[in-house]
Design a protein around this motif. Structure first.
Motif, PDB file in Angstrom:
ATOM      1  N   LYS A  77       0.788  -1.235   0.000  1.00  0.00           N
ATOM      2  CA  LYS A  77       0.000   0.000   0.000  1.00  0.00           C
ATOM      3  C   LYS A  77       0.815   1.278   0.000  1.00  0.00           C
ATOM      4  CE  LYS A  77      -3.472  -2.194   2.853  1.00  0.00           C
ATOM      5  NZ  LYS A  77      -3.268  -2.469   4.273  1.00  0.00           N
ATOM      6  N   ASN A  78       2.030   1.208   0.541  1.00  0.00           N
ATOM      7  CA  ASN A  78       2.724   2.463   0.858  1.00  0.00           C
ATOM      8  C   ASN A  78       4.193   2.405   0.429  1.00  0.00           C
ATOM      9  OD1 ASN A  78       3.382   4.911   1.993  1.00  0.00           O
ATOM     10  ND2 ASN A  78       3.253   4.194   4.106  1.00  0.00           N
ATOM     11  N   LYS A  80       7.371   3.807  -1.537  1.00  0.00           N
ATOM     12  CA  LYS A  80       7.966   5.018  -2.118  1.00  0.00           C
ATOM     13  C   LYS A  80       9.339   4.722  -2.710  1.00  0.00           C
ATOM     14  CE  LYS A  80       5.503   8.034   1.076  1.00  0.00           C
ATOM     15  NZ  LYS A  80       5.589   8.596   2.419  1.00  0.00           N
ATOM     16  N   ASN A  81      10.134   3.932  -1.983  1.00  0.00           N
ATOM     17  CA  ASN A  81      11.511   3.645  -2.427  1.00  0.00           C
ATOM     18  C   ASN A  81      11.583   2.508  -3.433  1.00  0.00           C
ATOM     19  OD1 ASN A  81      12.523   5.558  -0.716  1.00  0.00           O
ATOM     20  ND2 ASN A  81      13.592   4.146   0.622  1.00  0.00           N
ATOM     21  N   PHE A  82      10.753   1.496  -3.232  1.00  0.00           N
ATOM     22  CA  PHE A  82      10.942   0.250  -3.971  1.00  0.00           C
ATOM     23  C   PHE A  82       9.959   0.085  -5.114  1.00  0.00           C
ATOM     24  CE2 PHE A  82      12.951  -0.789   0.194  1.00  0.00           C
ATOM     25  CZ  PHE A  82      14.236  -0.962  -0.296  1.00  0.00           C
ATOM     26  N   MET A  94      13.622  -6.715   3.215  1.00  0.00           N
ATOM     27  CA  MET A  94      13.232  -6.405   4.597  1.00  0.00           C
ATOM     28  C   MET A  94      13.951  -7.320   5.582  1.00  0.00           C
ATOM     29  SD  MET A  94      11.246  -3.910   4.751  1.00  0.00           S
ATOM     30  CE  MET A  94      11.299  -2.917   3.283  1.00  0.00           C
ATOM     31  N   CYS A 106      11.654  -7.036  12.467  1.00  0.00           N
ATOM     32  CA  CYS A 106      10.743  -6.108  11.780  1.00  0.00           C
ATOM     33  C   CYS A 106      10.203  -5.015  12.704  1.00  0.00           C
ATOM     34  CB  CYS A 106       9.558  -6.862  11.190  1.00  0.00           C
ATOM     35  SG  CYS A 106       9.934  -8.473  10.474  1.00  0.00           S
ATOM     36  N   CYS A 109      11.071  -1.131  12.915  1.00  0.00           N
ATOM     37  CA  CYS A 109      10.521  -0.119  12.009  1.00  0.00           C
ATOM     38  C   CYS A 109       9.018  -0.245  11.788  1.00  0.00           C
ATOM     39  CB  CYS A 109      11.223  -0.192  10.654  1.00  0.00           C
ATOM     40  SG  CYS A 109      13.009  -0.010  10.735  1.00  0.00           S
ATOM     41  N   HIS A 110       8.432  -1.370  12.204  1.00  0.00           N
ATOM     42  CA  HIS A 110       7.006  -1.607  11.950  1.00  0.00           C
ATOM     43  C   HIS A 110       6.272  -2.007  13.218  1.00  0.00           C
ATOM     44  CE1 HIS A 110       7.430  -1.775   7.524  1.00  0.00           C
ATOM     45  NE2 HIS A 110       8.514  -2.518   7.708  1.00  0.00           N
ATOM     46  N   LYS A 123      11.091   3.967  10.354  1.00  0.00           N
ATOM     47  CA  LYS A 123      10.741   3.583   8.980  1.00  0.00           C
ATOM     48  C   LYS A 123      11.157   4.694   8.013  1.00  0.00           C
ATOM     49  CE  LYS A 123       6.982   1.778   6.133  1.00  0.00           C
ATOM     50  NZ  LYS A 123       5.512   1.694   5.962  1.00  0.00           N
ATOM     51  N   ARG A 127      14.115   4.999   4.977  1.00  0.00           N
ATOM     52  CA  ARG A 127      13.960   5.550   3.618  1.00  0.00           C
ATOM     53  C   ARG A 127      15.047   6.584   3.334  1.00  0.00           C
ATOM     54  NH1 ARG A 127       8.163   6.113   4.356  1.00  0.00           N
ATOM     55  NH2 ARG A 127       7.079   4.425   3.272  1.00  0.00           N
TER      56      ARG A 127
HETATM   57  C1  HEC Z   1      15.157  -0.585   9.143  1.00  0.00           C
HETATM   58  C2  HEC Z   1      13.725  -0.455   9.014  1.00  0.00           C
HETATM   59  C3  HEC Z   1      12.917  -1.625   8.538  1.00  0.00           C
HETATM   60  C4  HEC Z   1      12.936  -2.919   8.983  1.00  0.00           C
HETATM   61  C5  HEC Z   1      13.821  -3.526  10.043  1.00  0.00           C
HETATM   62  C6  HEC Z   1      11.917  -3.623   8.264  1.00  0.00           C
HETATM   63  N1  HEC Z   1      11.280  -2.779   7.417  1.00  0.00           N
HETATM   64 FE1  HEC Z   1       9.666  -3.223   6.241  1.00  0.00          FE
HETATM   65  N2  HEC Z   1       9.702  -1.347   5.456  1.00  0.00           N
HETATM   66  C7  HEC Z   1      10.622  -0.380   5.774  1.00  0.00           C
HETATM   67  C8  HEC Z   1      10.438   0.745   4.885  1.00  0.00           C
HETATM   68  C9  HEC Z   1      11.254   2.024   4.865  1.00  0.00           C
HETATM   69  C10 HEC Z   1       9.357   0.418   4.030  1.00  0.00           C
HETATM   70  C11 HEC Z   1       8.780   1.293   2.906  1.00  0.00           C
HETATM   71  C12 HEC Z   1       9.576   1.062   1.642  1.00  0.00           C
HETATM   72  C13 HEC Z   1       9.213   2.033   0.526  1.00  0.00           C
HETATM   73  O1  HEC Z   1       8.795   3.150   0.806  1.00  0.00           O
HETATM   74  O2  HEC Z   1       9.379   1.646  -0.671  1.00  0.00           O
HETATM   75  C14 HEC Z   1       8.909  -0.909   4.428  1.00  0.00           C
HETATM   76  C15 HEC Z   1       7.829  -1.564   3.848  1.00  0.00           C
HETATM   77  C16 HEC Z   1       7.399  -2.830   4.205  1.00  0.00           C
HETATM   78  C17 HEC Z   1       6.230  -3.483   3.672  1.00  0.00           C
HETATM   79  C18 HEC Z   1       5.238  -2.911   2.667  1.00  0.00           C
HETATM   80  C19 HEC Z   1       4.049  -2.369   3.428  1.00  0.00           C
HETATM   81  C20 HEC Z   1       3.024  -1.632   2.556  1.00  0.00           C
HETATM   82  O3  HEC Z   1       1.885  -2.134   2.425  1.00  0.00           O
HETATM   83  O4  HEC Z   1       3.373  -0.587   2.008  1.00  0.00           O
HETATM   84  C21 HEC Z   1       6.161  -4.717   4.257  1.00  0.00           C
HETATM   85  C22 HEC Z   1       5.096  -5.786   4.012  1.00  0.00           C
HETATM   86  C23 HEC Z   1       7.282  -4.820   5.150  1.00  0.00           C
HETATM   87  N3  HEC Z   1       8.012  -3.653   5.119  1.00  0.00           N
HETATM   88  C24 HEC Z   1       7.557  -5.918   5.912  1.00  0.00           C
HETATM   89  C25 HEC Z   1       8.674  -6.044   6.749  1.00  0.00           C
HETATM   90  C26 HEC Z   1       9.015  -7.257   7.454  1.00  0.00           C
HETATM   91  C27 HEC Z   1       8.228  -8.560   7.398  1.00  0.00           C
HETATM   92  C28 HEC Z   1      10.164  -6.998   8.166  1.00  0.00           C
HETATM   93  C29 HEC Z   1      10.972  -7.943   9.021  1.00  0.00           C
HETATM   94  C30 HEC Z   1      11.448  -9.142   8.357  1.00  0.00           C
HETATM   95  C31 HEC Z   1      10.512  -5.607   7.900  1.00  0.00           C
HETATM   96  N4  HEC Z   1       9.603  -5.073   7.040  1.00  0.00           N
HETATM   97  C32 HEC Z   1      11.609  -4.962   8.438  1.00  0.00           C
HETATM   98  C33 HEC Z   1      11.554  -0.423   6.784  1.00  0.00           C
HETATM   99  C34 HEC Z   1      11.874  -1.552   7.521  1.00  0.00           C
END
Ligand code: HEC
Ligand code: HEC
Length: 178
Positions: A77-78, A80-82, A94, A106, A109-110, A123, A127
């Motif tokens: 849903k959200n 920006k970078n990827f 991730m 996770c 940041c989440h 989070k 970015r």
């Molecule tokens: C260091 C920070 C960080 C960690 C740790 C991290 N994420 Fe993220 N995650 C991000 C960021 C930043 C984005 C948004 C990327 C973008 O804007 O393209 C994101 C986006 C996502 C999204 C997309 C959500 C949406 O609907 O837009 C998912 C699913 C997700 N992460 C799952 C995970 C999972 C599962 C883990 C653990 C294995 C994890 N992340 C660990 C920073 C993190």
């Protein structure tokens, strides 16, 4: 004459001791400031202990089943970078590129289950870090003539090496344990 020499050598010794004291106190001040730098607090506390990362990833993989190759922004849903990065790859980034590189899970940041939310400021920091690494790679390293066009890159691991806060100095060598 003899007395004068005695006084001079005593004075020299006193001066030397004073100098040692000054050098010693300066070095402790310096060490303290280095230690202070290393123990300053990270933006958010350590990961939620009861969070099961493998289960969360399995659930997400199930949710995107059949859509792994679609661009991340069409599946999530959200993004920006990827934009343009396959959804399945985003999950791998991730897990290995982000969580493992920083030595966190996770939840650093989440809020688990609310993956699209911006609730945790880490989070957005991630970015911004991505953007910084992009500038280092795409502008600074790329244009470094002395490297002779070699493809040099930095990524999250280059600096973080499993730590939330990258070190600015090496750990002290351990005293000889013999
Ligand atoms: C260091 C920070 C960080 C960690 C740790 C991290 N994420 Fe993220 N995650 C991000 C960021 C930043 C984005 C948004 C990327 C973008 O804007 O393209 C994101 C986006 C996502 C999204 C997309 C959500 C949406 O609907 O837009 C998912 C699913 C997700 N992460 C799952 C995970 C999972 C599962 C883990 C653990 C294995 C994890 N992340 C660990 C920073 C993190
Ligand atoms: C050139 C070195 C460098 C690179 C490359 C780098 N970082 Fe960082 N990162 C830092 C520094 C320095 C800090 C600030 C630490 C502090 O609080 O003093 C930091 C802090 C962070 C924080 C905040 C941590 C906290 O909770 O306090 C996050 C999140 C983060 N980086 C994610 C990333 C991600 C994701 C990548 C890869 C896209 C990345 N970083 C690449 C140097 C780097």
């Amino acid at each position: 004459m003899k007395n004068r020499r005695k006084i001079a050598s005593v004075a020299a010794i006193v001066l030397f001791v004073m100098l040692l004291a000054v050098v010693f106190s300066l070095s402790t001040v310096f060490e303290r400031s280095v230690v202070a730098q290393n123990t300053s607090k990270a933006v958010t506390p350590s990961p939620t202990p009861e969070f099961d990362q493998e289960a969360a990833l399995a659930k997400l993989r199930e949710r995107i089943k059949g859509k792994e190759k679609l661009p991340a922004e069409e599946v999530f849903k959200n993004i920006k970078n990827f934009k343009g990065v396959p959804a399945g790859r985003l999950l791998a980034i991730m897990r290995f590129g982000y969580a493992r590189s920083l030595g966190v899970d996770c939840t650093h940041c989440h809020v688990p289950g609310k993956w699209a939310s911006e609730e945790k400021k880490t989070k957005q920091i991630a970015r911004d870090m991505h953007k910084m690494a992009g500038a280092i790679n795409g502008e600074l390293l790329k244009n470094m003539e002395s490297l002779g066009g070699r493809q040099a890159i930095v990524n999250c691991t280059t600096c973080h090496r499993g730590e939330v806060k990258p070190a600015t100095n090496l750990p002290r060598p351990k005293p000889n344990s013999e």
